[in-house]
Design a protein around this motif. Structure first.
Motif, PDB file in Angstrom:
ATOM      1  N   VAL A 115       2.921 -25.739 -77.043  1.00  0.00           N
ATOM      2  CA  VAL A 115       2.561 -27.153 -76.909  1.00  0.00           C
ATOM      3  C   VAL A 115       2.998 -27.829 -78.205  1.00  0.00           C
ATOM      4  N   PRO A 116       4.237 -28.307 -78.251  1.00  0.00           N
ATOM      5  CA  PRO A 116       4.766 -28.845 -79.510  1.00  0.00           C
ATOM      6  C   PRO A 116       4.081 -30.138 -79.918  1.00  0.00           C
ATOM      7  N   THR A 117       4.162 -30.422 -81.193  1.00  0.00           N
ATOM      8  CA  THR A 117       3.513 -31.599 -81.770  1.00  0.00           C
ATOM      9  C   THR A 117       3.901 -32.870 -81.037  1.00  0.00           C
ATOM     10  N   VAL A 118       5.159 -33.008 -80.670  1.00  0.00           N
ATOM     11  CA  VAL A 118       5.648 -34.237 -80.053  1.00  0.00           C
ATOM     12  C   VAL A 118       4.991 -34.500 -78.701  1.00  0.00           C
ATOM     13  N   HIS A 119       4.474 -33.438 -78.067  1.00  0.00           N
ATOM     14  CA  HIS A 119       3.878 -33.591 -76.726  1.00  0.00           C
ATOM     15  C   HIS A 119       2.351 -33.600 -76.783  1.00  0.00           C
ATOM     16  N   ARG A 120       1.809 -33.722 -77.978  1.00  0.00           N
ATOM     17  CA  ARG A 120       0.357 -33.664 -78.160  1.00  0.00           C
ATOM     18  C   ARG A 120      -0.365 -34.738 -77.360  1.00  0.00           C
ATOM     19  N   ASP A 121       0.120 -35.974 -77.382  1.00  0.00           N
ATOM     20  CA  ASP A 121      -0.564 -37.059 -76.686  1.00  0.00           C
ATOM     21  C   ASP A 121      -0.591 -36.829 -75.179  1.00  0.00           C
ATOM     22  N   SER A 122       0.509 -36.345 -74.631  1.00  0.00           N
ATOM     23  CA  SER A 122       0.556 -36.070 -73.189  1.00  0.00           C
ATOM     24  C   SER A 122      -0.423 -34.958 -72.828  1.00  0.00           C
ATOM     25  N   TYR A 123      -0.475 -33.939 -73.664  1.00  0.00           N
ATOM     26  CA  TYR A 123      -1.405 -32.817 -73.465  1.00  0.00           C
ATOM     27  C   TYR A 123      -2.856 -33.294 -73.491  1.00  0.00           C
ATOM     28  N   LEU A 124      -3.209 -34.080 -74.492  1.00  0.00           N
ATOM     29  CA  LEU A 124      -4.586 -34.574 -74.603  1.00  0.00           C
ATOM     30  C   LEU A 124      -4.911 -35.566 -73.498  1.00  0.00           C
ATOM     31  N   ASN A 125      -3.938 -36.358 -73.105  1.00  0.00           N
ATOM     32  CA  ASN A 125      -4.152 -37.294 -72.003  1.00  0.00           C
ATOM     33  C   ASN A 125      -4.430 -36.538 -70.711  1.00  0.00           C
ATOM     34  N   GLY A 126      -3.704 -35.447 -70.487  1.00  0.00           N
ATOM     35  CA  GLY A 126      -3.964 -34.638 -69.308  1.00  0.00           C
ATOM     36  C   GLY A 126      -5.369 -34.064 -69.304  1.00  0.00           C
ATOM     37  N   LEU A 127      -5.822 -33.603 -70.467  1.00  0.00           N
ATOM     38  CA  LEU A 127      -7.187 -33.087 -70.565  1.00  0.00           C
ATOM     39  C   LEU A 127      -8.215 -34.180 -70.304  1.00  0.00           C
ATOM     40  N   ARG A 128      -7.980 -35.376 -70.852  1.00  0.00           N
ATOM     41  CA  ARG A 128      -8.925 -36.481 -70.648  1.00  0.00           C
ATOM     42  C   ARG A 128      -8.997 -36.877 -69.171  1.00  0.00           C
ATOM     43  N   GLN A 129      -7.842 -36.998 -68.526  1.00  0.00           N
ATOM     44  CA  GLN A 129      -7.839 -37.373 -67.115  1.00  0.00           C
ATOM     45  C   GLN A 129      -8.581 -36.350 -66.275  1.00  0.00           C
ATOM     46  N   ALA A 130      -8.386 -35.075 -66.577  1.00  0.00           N
ATOM     47  CA  ALA A 130      -9.067 -34.027 -65.824  1.00  0.00           C
ATOM     48  C   ALA A 130     -10.567 -34.049 -66.072  1.00  0.00           C
ATOM     49  N   SER A 131     -10.964 -34.199 -67.321  1.00  0.00           N
ATOM     50  CA  SER A 131     -12.370 -34.114 -67.687  1.00  0.00           C
ATOM     51  C   SER A 131     -13.159 -35.351 -67.259  1.00  0.00           C
ATOM     52  N   ARG A 132     -12.572 -36.517 -67.474  1.00  0.00           N
ATOM     53  CA  ARG A 132     -13.333 -37.755 -67.240  1.00  0.00           C
ATOM     54  C   ARG A 132     -13.144 -38.330 -65.848  1.00  0.00           C
ATOM     55  N   SER A 133     -11.956 -38.179 -65.289  1.00  0.00           N
ATOM     56  CA  SER A 133     -11.654 -38.822 -64.004  1.00  0.00           C
ATOM     57  C   SER A 133     -11.415 -37.838 -62.877  1.00  0.00           C
ATOM     58  N   ARG A 134     -11.438 -36.543 -63.198  1.00  0.00           N
ATOM     59  CA  ARG A 134     -11.196 -35.502 -62.192  1.00  0.00           C
ATOM     60  C   ARG A 134      -9.830 -35.683 -61.531  1.00  0.00           C
ATOM     61  N   ARG A 135      -8.864 -36.068 -62.333  1.00  0.00           N
ATOM     62  CA  ARG A 135      -7.471 -36.150 -61.896  1.00  0.00           C
ATOM     63  C   ARG A 135      -6.700 -35.070 -62.658  1.00  0.00           C
ATOM     64  N   PHE A 136      -6.121 -34.127 -61.928  1.00  0.00           N
ATOM     65  CA  PHE A 136      -5.612 -32.901 -62.534  1.00  0.00           C
ATOM     66  C   PHE A 136      -4.089 -32.816 -62.598  1.00  0.00           C
ATOM     67  N   ARG A 137      -3.398 -33.722 -61.946  1.00  0.00           N
ATOM     68  CA  ARG A 137      -1.943 -33.580 -61.846  1.00  0.00           C
ATOM     69  C   ARG A 137      -1.278 -33.633 -63.219  1.00  0.00           C
ATOM     70  N   THR A 138      -1.682 -34.578 -64.066  1.00  0.00           N
ATOM     71  CA  THR A 138      -1.027 -34.727 -65.371  1.00  0.00           C
ATOM     72  C   THR A 138      -1.147 -33.455 -66.199  1.00  0.00           C
ATOM     73  N   LEU A 139      -2.335 -32.876 -66.264  1.00  0.00           N
ATOM     74  CA  LEU A 139      -2.528 -31.661 -67.047  1.00  0.00           C
ATOM     75  C   LEU A 139      -1.668 -30.523 -66.511  1.00  0.00           C
ATOM     76  N   CYS A 140      -1.667 -30.347 -65.202  1.00  0.00           N
ATOM     77  CA  CYS A 140      -0.887 -29.266 -64.606  1.00  0.00           C
ATOM     78  C   CYS A 140       0.611 -29.498 -64.811  1.00  0.00           C
ATOM     79  N   LYS A 141       1.033 -30.750 -64.730  1.00  0.00           N
ATOM     80  CA  LYS A 141       2.451 -31.071 -64.943  1.00  0.00           C
ATOM     81  C   LYS A 141       2.845 -30.802 -66.389  1.00  0.00           C
TER      82      LYS A 141
END
Length: 499
Positions: free
Chosen positions: A419-445
Motif C-alpha cells: 500500500v504505497p504512500t501515494v495511495h494512502r488517501d484512497s486506502y483510508l477512504n475505502g476503510l471509512r466508506q466501509a466502516s461508516r457507510s457500509r459501502r465496500f466496493r472502494t476498499l475491495c477495489k
C-alpha cells in the motif's frame, strides 16, 4: 435567502381556531386534521409528521408519554407511534394518511423522563418491561419489541453502565412494577438480568449476543453485522488471481517495500535510503531508535516465508497469532504493551473501536464468517477489515492488519500487496466508506488494484524495482503523485459489483 422550515400550527383558543380556518380558506395554510394546521407544501407533510409527531401528541394529550416501542426509538415505525395517556380505553387516531397514534391507557407519572420540551417518555426500566408485554394468547403485541430486543438492550446497558448500572435499573423496575401493573413483565426482566449477571441459568436467554455475554464472551453486535455485510459483498465478487512463485531475491525486495510503506502510512516516515540502511545494513537512524526498530521488525515478519504462509485454523489460533505477531513488531516499544490485548478503549477521530471486553468475543464470532469465504483475496480483505475494526492492541493495529491480509495471499501462493504512500488517501477512504457507510466496493477495489500493481514490479532486481516505484510516484504524497500512479492502476480494469 434561506427557505423557512415548515411548521405545525395548533389553535390556542376558539378565536384562534377561526383565524386559522380563514387562513386555510385563503390557501395560506393547510388543515391536516381538526385542530392541526401547517404551512408546509402537501408533498412535505409526510416528512413533517414523521419529524414532529411529538408536537401533535402533546397537543392532543398534554400529559401523555411516549411508551413501548416509541419510547425506545423516539420516532414513528410503520407510520405509527405508541403513547400512554390518562384515558379510559385504548384508542387509535389517524393524522391524515401518514401518522397513526396508538393511545394506551395507563400511568403517565411513574418511571418517566423528559426527552424533548414537549413530551416525556418511559424511562429505560419501564420501557424494557413494556416491550416484554404479550397478549393473553401469549402473542407478541405490535407495541412491544419482545424478548430478543430487550436482551440486546440489556447487553448494551451492561456494557455502558457495568453490573452496578444494570442492577440499579432492575431495582427501579422492582420498586415500581406493581404500580404499573407489570408483575409478569418484571419477573421476566429480572430473570434476564440475572442470567446476564450469571446469577440465574442462562437457558432463559434467546439471543446469541446475550448468551455470549452471560458466558463472559461478549461481542460487538454492530461490528458483527458490519462484518456480515462485508462477507456477503465479498461472496459476490470475483477477484483475478495473481500467482506468485517464490524467489529469495524477489521475496526479500518485496518484503522491504512492504515494511517501508506500511510503516510510512502509520507515520513512521523515512526516506528510502534511510530505510535501506535500517534493513540491509542493520544500522539505526540517529535519534530514531524506536522508529528504526519499527521498520526492521515489520520486515523481519513479512520476509519470513514460514511465518507469512501460516493462516489461523481457529478463533483461538487467530488470537494467539495476532498476539505473537504484535509482540514482534512492537517489541521496541514496551509502553505499547507488545503482544497484550488493549485494556482501554481506543478510537480514531469519531470512530470508537471495539471495546476491550468485546475484542475476543467479536473475533471469535467473526471467525465463523471468515471461514465461509473463499480462500485468497476474499479472506485477505475480510481479515484486514476485521483487525482494523477491532483494533485489538494499543498501537500497531494498521501494520498488523496488513500483515494478516498478506498472509492470506501468501498461503495461496498469490502475490501479496503493498500500500504505497501515494495511495494512502484512497486506502483510508475505502476503510471509512466501509466502516461508516457500509459501502465496500472502494476498499475491495483498492486492494485488488494494488495486488495487480504489485505483481507488475520487477522484484528480482532491487534497483529495477525501486526505479519502477519511483517512476510511478509510489513513494510520493497523494497530492504530488496520485495522477501518475492512478494511470498505472487504470490498465487493470478490475470490475467489482456495486455495494
Amino acid at each position: 435567502m434561506q427557505k423557512k422550515a415548515p411548521t405545525l400550527i395548533f389553535p390556542q383558543d376558539t378565536s384562534d381556531a377561526k383565524r386559522l380556518s380563514r387562513e386555510v380558506r385563503s390557501g395560506r395554510l393547510k388543515r391536516i386534521r381538526q385542530g392541526i394546521y401547517t404551512d408546509a407544501n402537501w408533498e412535505d407533510i409526510p416528512q413533517l409528521l414523521h419529524n414532529r409527531w411529538y408536537e401533535i401528541v402533546a397537543y392532543l394529550y398534554p400529559t401523555a408519554i411516549a411508551s413501548h416501542t416509541t419510547a425506545a426509538s423516539l420516532k414513528p415505525e410503520n407510520n405509527t407511534v405508541h403513547i400512554t395517556a390518562e384515558v379510559g380505553r385504548q384508542n387509535k387516531i389517524a393524522i391524515g394518511e401518514d401518522l397513526i397514534i396508538e393511545v394506551h391507557p395507563g400511568d403517565v407519572n411513574t418511571l418517566t423522563e423528559r426527552f424533548c420540551p414537549e413530551l416525556n417518555r418511559s424511562s429505560p426500566a419501564r420501557f424494557l418491561m413494556e416491550n416484554l408485554q404479550r397478549a393473553h394468547q401469549d402473542v407478541q403485541l405490535p407495541k412491544a419489541r419482545g424478548q430478543l430486543w430487550v436482551e440486546q438492550e440489556l447487553v448494551k446497558y451492561l456494557t455502558r453502565y457495568s453490573e452496578a448500572g444494570l442492577n440499579a435499573l432492575r431495582d427501579q423496575a422492582k420498586k415500581y412494577y406493581q404500580r404499573l401493573d407489570m408483575a409478569d413483565e418484571f419477573q421476566q426482566l429480572d430473570q434476564l438480568i440475572s442470567a446476564l449477571l450469571t446469577t440465574h441459568a442462562a437457558d432463559v436467554l434467546q439471543s446469541s449476543l446475550a448468551i455470549a455475554t452471560a458466558k463472559r464472551e461478549p461481542y460487538d453486535q454492530t461490528r458483527l453485522e458490519l462484518l456480515t455485510q462485508l462477507k456477503d459483498y465479498l461472496l459476490r465478487c470475483e477477484f483475478p488471481e495473481r500467482p506468485y512463485q517464490y524467489n529469495k531475491s524477489s521475496w526479500r525486495h518485496l518484503s522491504f517495500f512492504e515494511s517501508y510503506f506500511s510503516n510510512y502510512i502509520e507515520g513512521t516516515e523515512f526516506e528510502i535510503n534511510e530505510a535501506e540502511q535500517i534493513v540491509f545494513s542493520k544500522q539505526e537512524i540517529i535519534n530514531r531508535s524506536a522508529d528504526s526498530h519499527d521498520v526492521l521488525s515489520v520486515f523481519e515478519i513479512v520476509q519470513d516465508y514460514t511465518e507469512m504462509v501460516t493462516v489461523p485454523s481457529s478463533a483461538d489460533d487467530l488470537l494467539q497469532r495476532l498476539c505473537h505477531r504484535h509482540r514482534i513488531i512492537m517489541h521496541a516499544r514496551p509502553e505499547k504493551r507488545p503482544g497484550e490485548l488493549k485494556s482501554e478503549p481506543n478510537k480514531a477521530g469519531d470512530t470508537l473501536f471495539v471495546l476491550p471486553s468485546h475484542v475476543e468475543g467479536t473475533i471469535a464470532q467473526a471467525f465463523t464468517l471468515y471461514q465461509q469465504l473463499p480462500i485468497g483475496m476474499p479472506r485477505a480483505i475480510f481479515m484486514q477489515f476485521l483487525i482494523t475494526e477491532c483494533h485489538p492492541f494499543d498501537d500497531g493495529n494498521g501494520r498488523l492488519a496488513r500483515i494478516m491480509m498478506n498472509a492470506e495471499l501468501v498461503a495461496q501462493e498469490q502475490f501479496k500487496l503493498i500500500v504505497p504512500t501515494v495511495h494512502r488517501d484512497s486506502y483510508l477512504n475505502g476503510l471509512r466508506q466501509a466502516s461508516r457507510s457500509r459501502r465496500f466496493r472502494t476498499l475491495c477495489k483498492v486492494f485488488a488494484d494494488l495486488q495487480a500493481y504489485t505483481s507488475t514490479i520487477p522484484w528480482d532486481d532491487y534497483g529495477s524495482a525501486r526505479s519502477a516505484l519511483e517512476a510511478h510516484c509510489a513513494d510520493k504524497l497523494p497530492d504530488d503523485g496520485v495522477a501518475i500512479f492512478n494511470k498505472q492502476l487504470a490498465v487493470f480494469k478490475i470490475a467489482l459489483p456495486p455495494g
